[in-house]
Each structure stands twice: as structure tokens, then as C-alpha cells.
Design an enzyme around this catalytic site. Sequence first.
Site, PDB file in Angstrom:
ATOM      1  CG  PHE A 176      -0.186   0.132   2.518  1.00 19.22           C
ATOM      2  CD1 PHE A 176       0.068   1.101   3.166  1.00 19.22           C
ATOM      3  CD2 PHE A 176       0.285  -1.134   3.151  1.00 19.22           C
ATOM      4  CE1 PHE A 176       0.768   1.297   4.570  1.00 19.22           C
ATOM      5  CE2 PHE A 176       0.995  -0.941   4.410  1.00 19.22           C
ATOM      6  CZ  PHE A 176       0.986   0.078   4.832  1.00 19.22           C
ATOM      7  CB  CYS A 177       1.763   3.989  -1.765  1.00 18.72           C
ATOM      8  SG  CYS A 177       0.766   3.615  -3.285  1.00 18.72           S
ATOM      9  CB  THR A 178       0.024   8.451  -0.140  1.00 20.98           C
ATOM     10  OG1 THR A 178       1.200   8.238   0.644  1.00 20.98           O
ATOM     11  CG2 THR A 178      -0.888   9.609   0.348  1.00 20.98           C
ATOM     12  CB  ILE A 205      -3.397   5.347   2.913  1.00 18.70           C
ATOM     13  CG1 ILE A 205      -2.086   4.369   3.057  1.00 18.70           C
ATOM     14  CG2 ILE A 205      -3.791   5.831   4.298  1.00 18.70           C
ATOM     15  CD1 ILE A 205      -0.970   4.903   3.326  1.00 18.70           C
TER      16      ILE A 205
END
Length: 329
Positions: A176-178, A205
Site C-alpha cells: 500500500f501507499c498514499t 490509504i
Amino acid sequence: MSQYVVCALYKFVALDDYQEIRQPLTEVLEANQIRGTLLLASEGINGTVAGKRESIDALLQWFKQDSRLADVVYKESFNEEQPFNRTKVKLKKEIVTMGVEGIDPRHVVGTYVKPNEWNALISDPDVILVDTRNDYEVDIGTFKNAVNPNTETFREFPQYVEDNLDPKKHKKVAMFCTGGIRCEKSTAYMKEQGFDEVYHLEGGILKYLEEVPEEESMWEGDCYVFDGRVAVNHQLEKSGYDVCNACRLPITDEDKASDHFEKGVSCPKCIDKHSDEQKARFREREKQVQLSNARGETHVGGDAAHLIDQRKKEKLAHKEQQRSGKKAK
């Protein structure tokens, strides 16, 4: 209602004429008083901008005029103040820099997982959960039981994979990332390296925080964002973080209460990182910032970009030194 719409957007798509897109895109942003930064490359577009509701709508409508950008992926949040000082459209080799040739998320990518299905996936004991963001982002918040690769830049991620992950051992990897873009590349890279089951959080996110109720959430802490808000909480509202204008790292009220904190000059994280000459320059810059604020103007200096670049170079050099030490052993 909040005055400004903050719009994070990206799309991997072939833009052979990306250099020609720069000027008309800049004109659209400026005509609608939209601030922020957009990156253009032959592989697509990426960035975050902010403006009034009607301004962001005008930008999205402009994208629809080009079939390649008509379905650009975007996520919105809101803020009472304009979180950006300038309007920039930059030409780049990559829209998110990994530094590995031939990685193309348009052709191979991991399996997208909807926010409402994410908790079940990462609760599986056979899944290793990897946060693809930088360590200063992870420090602010991350998912429960997520692995921190301790990277300073996204360029270091391939080395992390080489040193720590094995497709024969790690059968299921969730990432996952922003906002989703780094995972597009990281999962594409993982697939190229022979990992079979690679998953990533669709929309990142920010989409998870938007759609998953806080009482059901497995997110812990706040989420770092690349604008003047610094970080947002589960309601996607600005949280209690500020930024040190000397090192550009996020700081808390506790950091600001430290003897090592001097606004615009130093914080506990960078007190020993800069020379007396640099600190003197920072003090002068902070003085000019305060004078500009008193006049109701926005002061935009060159030190911040220089410091970010310097910090990246220093940390990359440190990482190289660490790797050399490992090989020597």
C-alpha cells in the site's frame, strides 16, 4: 464547507507528446487559480493540486478532452486554506521515480483490492504486508502489522526487495501507499521479479480512510500527505503535524517544544545536520517569511528545494555506505 478541494491524481498512459502538453496544462491551472505540482512523462501524469470546487471541476473537464486522460484516477479531500504556494508542471523521466528500466504498470501489475476487502486480506497470516512509502511517512502512521522497508526514497525499494523478500518464501505480498501510484510500480516490479500473488490497496490509504469506518479500521495513526497539511487524520482532515522548514520533515508539538527547535532553522531531527552558515541563511529566510506574512504576501524561497535534494543525496550516500559494509562482510 471547506474552501479548497485538494485533488491527488495520476494515470499511467502513453504520452509521447507530454512535452507539448505542459504549456496548455499550465495555462488551465493558472486560469483557474489552481496551485500545486503536476508531473508529466512519457509514461503518464501524476501530482496533487488544490483550488476552488469550480476550478478543480474545470481541470477534470479539461482532461476529458483528451481520451488518454479522460479517466484519470483522482481522489479529493478538503482544506480551509490553500495548501500550496505555487503552480508547477514539470517534465520528468518517470511520474514516480523507481529508477528501474522497463517497469510498465500498463502491462503488468498486482491485483487491486478494494478498501472494504482490505482488512480481510491483511488479516491472513500467510500475507506479508509491506508499506512502500518512505520511513518519515511510516513514522506518522501505517497499517497494523505492516513491515517498514526503512527506505528514504522510492528508488531504494528494489534493493529492499532484493535483500528481504523471496518469491519462494513470500507467496502472498500485500502493498500500500498514499494514493496508489507507488504501488502500481512496486507491484509491477514484484511481478517482474517472480512474485506470483501480489496485491495492492486500490486508491491507496486515502481511499481506505474515506471508505472504511474508523471503528472498523486497521489503520494506526495519521497519513502523511505531500502538501501544506503535512498529515491528515481518519476523517481526512489536517492533523496536528507541522513541517520543519530546515529539513522538511514532519514535526509534532512536542518537537516544537524542544530546545533544539528554532522555527525555520532547526528541529530535534536536524539540529546536527546543518552548518552554522546554513542556519544563518535559514534565519534570514525565516525573517523574510515573517515580513512577507505581515504584508499579506507569500514568500517562496529556493532553500526548501535545495534542502530536500541535499537530504536525499545524503541519505542515499548513507545507504550505499551501509550496503558496501554488508558486502565487505
